[in-house]
Design an enzyme around this catalytic site. Structure first.
Site, PDB file in Angstrom:
ATOM      1  CG  ASN A   1      -0.151 -40.041  82.772  1.00  0.00           C
ATOM      2  OD1 ASN A   1      -0.825 -39.047  82.535  1.00  0.00           O
ATOM      3  ND2 ASN A   1       0.506 -40.209  83.913  1.00  0.00           N
TER       4      ASN A   1
ATOM      5  CB  ILE B   1      18.151 -41.271  82.829  1.00  0.00           C
ATOM      6  CG1 ILE B   1      17.531 -40.762  84.128  1.00  0.00           C
ATOM      7  CG2 ILE B   1      18.920 -40.156  82.128  1.00  0.00           C
ATOM      8  CD1 ILE B   1      18.538 -40.359  85.179  1.00  0.00           C
ATOM      9  CG  LEU B   2      15.150 -42.116  77.416  1.00  0.00           C
ATOM     10  CD1 LEU B   2      13.994 -41.389  76.740  1.00  0.00           C
ATOM     11  CD2 LEU B   2      15.271 -43.554  76.923  1.00  0.00           C
TER      12      LEU B   2
ATOM     13  CG  HIS C   1       8.457 -33.897  86.019  1.00  0.00           C
ATOM     14  ND1 HIS C   1       9.256 -34.956  86.400  1.00  0.00           N
ATOM     15  CD2 HIS C   1       8.539 -32.973  87.004  1.00  0.00           C
ATOM     16  CE1 HIS C   1       9.806 -34.673  87.583  1.00  0.00           C
ATOM     17  NE2 HIS C   1       9.392 -33.482  87.964  1.00  0.00           N
TER      18      HIS C   1
ATOM     19  CG  LEU D   1      16.223 -35.943  84.634  1.00  0.00           C
ATOM     20  CD1 LEU D   1      15.674 -37.095  83.817  1.00  0.00           C
ATOM     21  CD2 LEU D   1      16.852 -36.439  85.926  1.00  0.00           C
ATOM     22  CG  ASP D   2      12.493 -34.552  85.064  1.00  0.00           C
ATOM     23  OD1 ASP D   2      11.915 -35.231  84.202  1.00  0.00           O
ATOM     24  OD2 ASP D   2      12.779 -34.979  86.197  1.00  0.00           O
TER      25      ASP D   2
ATOM     26  CD  GLU E   1       0.827 -36.963  86.374  1.00  0.00           C
ATOM     27  OE1 GLU E   1       1.155 -37.892  85.636  1.00  0.00           O
ATOM     28  OE2 GLU E   1       1.211 -36.894  87.559  1.00  0.00           O
TER      29      GLU E   1
HETATM   30  C1  GRF Z   1       3.044 -40.086  86.751  1.00  0.00           C
HETATM   31  O1  GRF Z   1       2.852 -39.312  87.912  1.00  0.00           O
HETATM   32  C2  GRF Z   1       3.988 -39.403  85.813  1.00  0.00           C
HETATM   33  O2  GRF Z   1       3.878 -38.018  85.825  1.00  0.00           O
HETATM   34  C3  GRF Z   1       5.328 -39.816  86.358  1.00  0.00           C
HETATM   35  O3  GRF Z   1       5.169 -41.154  86.779  1.00  0.00           O
HETATM   36  C4  GRF Z   1       3.797 -41.381  87.083  1.00  0.00           C
HETATM   37  C5  GRF Z   1       3.358 -42.511  86.205  1.00  0.00           C
HETATM   38  O4  GRF Z   1       2.041 -42.905  86.450  1.00  0.00           O
HETATM   39  N1  GRF Z   1       6.366 -39.616  85.377  1.00  0.00           N
HETATM   40  P1  GRF Z   1       1.310 -43.866  85.434  1.00  0.00           P
HETATM   41  O5  GRF Z   1       2.211 -45.059  85.183  1.00  0.00           O
HETATM   42  O6  GRF Z   1       1.032 -43.085  84.176  1.00  0.00           O
HETATM   43  O7  GRF Z   1       0.044 -44.261  86.136  1.00  0.00           O
END
Ligand code: GRF
Length: 211
Positions: A14, A88-89, A105, A140-141, A170
C-alpha cells in the site's frame, strides 16, 4: 504542499502504491516499528526518508507510542497514513493527531474488524468482501469511513486468492482517499465523512449473478 508520513510494519505494498501515485504532496517519511519490514527497503530505493521506532525497545505501549508520536511530529505531517501498520495505537497518540490519521482495513467494515479478515469472510460464506479506508479513532478498526471497495468472494477462493483480489482494490481506494484529503474534500462530521461534490455512485453490486 501537504506532508505525509506513512507507517508500515511489513511488505509495504500500500505504501508503494501511495509512492507511485504521484500525489501532490511530499512523502516526508516512512516509519516502521519493525526493523526488517520489507517496505523500508522499497522506501529507501524511492529516496524517501525512513525511520525505525522498534516497539521491542520500549517497556510498554505508552512509551513506544510517545516516541513514535515524537518521531512523526518532527516531520510536521498533515496526514499520517497507516499502511499495514500492525500496532494498536494508544488513545493519547490518536488524540494528538486527531482527524489526521487514515487506515486501510481489509474488510467491509464494520464487518470483520481485527485480524484474519479473508479467512473469516470465507468461513462466514459472505458473497461480497472488500476493503475500507477510514479515519482512525480510539476504537480499533472503527472511525469515519472515507471509501470502500467490494469484490466478489468466488466459490473456489482460498485466503490468498481472496486477499490478492482485495489488495488490488486497496491500492486503488487508498490513493483515492488520500487525494481527496489533500484536496481538502473530506469533512468529518461525527462518525461520517462528507465528500464535497463531484463524485459518482456505482449501482448495486450483486454477487453471484445468474449466468
Ligand atoms: C493490507 O491488507 C492492509 O489492508 C492490512 O495489512 C495489509 C498490509 O499490506 N492492514 P501491505 O504491507 O500494504 O502490502
Amino acid at each position: 504542499m501537504k506532508r505525509i508520513v506513512i507507517l508500515i510494519s511489513g511488505r509495504g505494498s500500500n505504501m508503494q502504491a501511495v509512492l507511485a501515485a504521484n500525489l501532490n504532496a511530499q512523502i516526508a517519511a516512512v516509519i516502521s516499528n519493525n526493523p526488517t519490514a520489507r517496505g523500508l527497503q522499497v522506501a529507501r530505493e524511492a529516496r524517501v526518508d525512513t525511520k525505525v521506532v522498534n516497539h521491542r525497545d520500549f517497556p510498554d505501549r505508552t512509551s513506544f507510542d510517545r516516541s513514535l508520536a515524537d518521531t512523526i511530529a518532527a516531520y510536521s505531517p498533515d496526514l499520517i497514513v497507516l499502511a499495514g501498520f500492525m500496532r494498536i495505537l494508544t488513545e493519547e497518540f490518536i488524540r494528538r493527531f486527531s482527524g489526521r490519521i487514515m487506515n486501510i482495513h481489509p474488510s467491509l467494515l464494520p464487518a470483520f474488524p481485527g485480524l484474519d479478515t479473508h479467512r473469516r469472510a470465507i468461513e462466514e460464506g459472505v458473497k461480497l468482501h472488500g476493503c475500507t479506508v477510514h479515519f482512525v479513532t480510539p476504537a480499533l478498526d472503527h472511525g469515519p469511513i472515507v471509501i470502500q471497495a467490494a469484490v466478489p468472494v468466488l466459490p473456489d477462493d482460498d485466503e490468498d486468492r481472496l486477499a490478492a483480489r482485495v489488495l488490488e482494490q486497496e491500492h486503488a481506494v487508498y490513493t483515492q482517499a488520500i487525494r481527496w484529503f489533500l484536496d481538502d474534500r473530506l469533512a468529518i462530521e461525527g462518525n461520517r465523512v462528507h465528500l464535497s461534490a463531484d463524485c459518482r455512485y456505482s449501482g448495486a453490486m450483486i454477487s453471484p449473478l445468474p449466468a
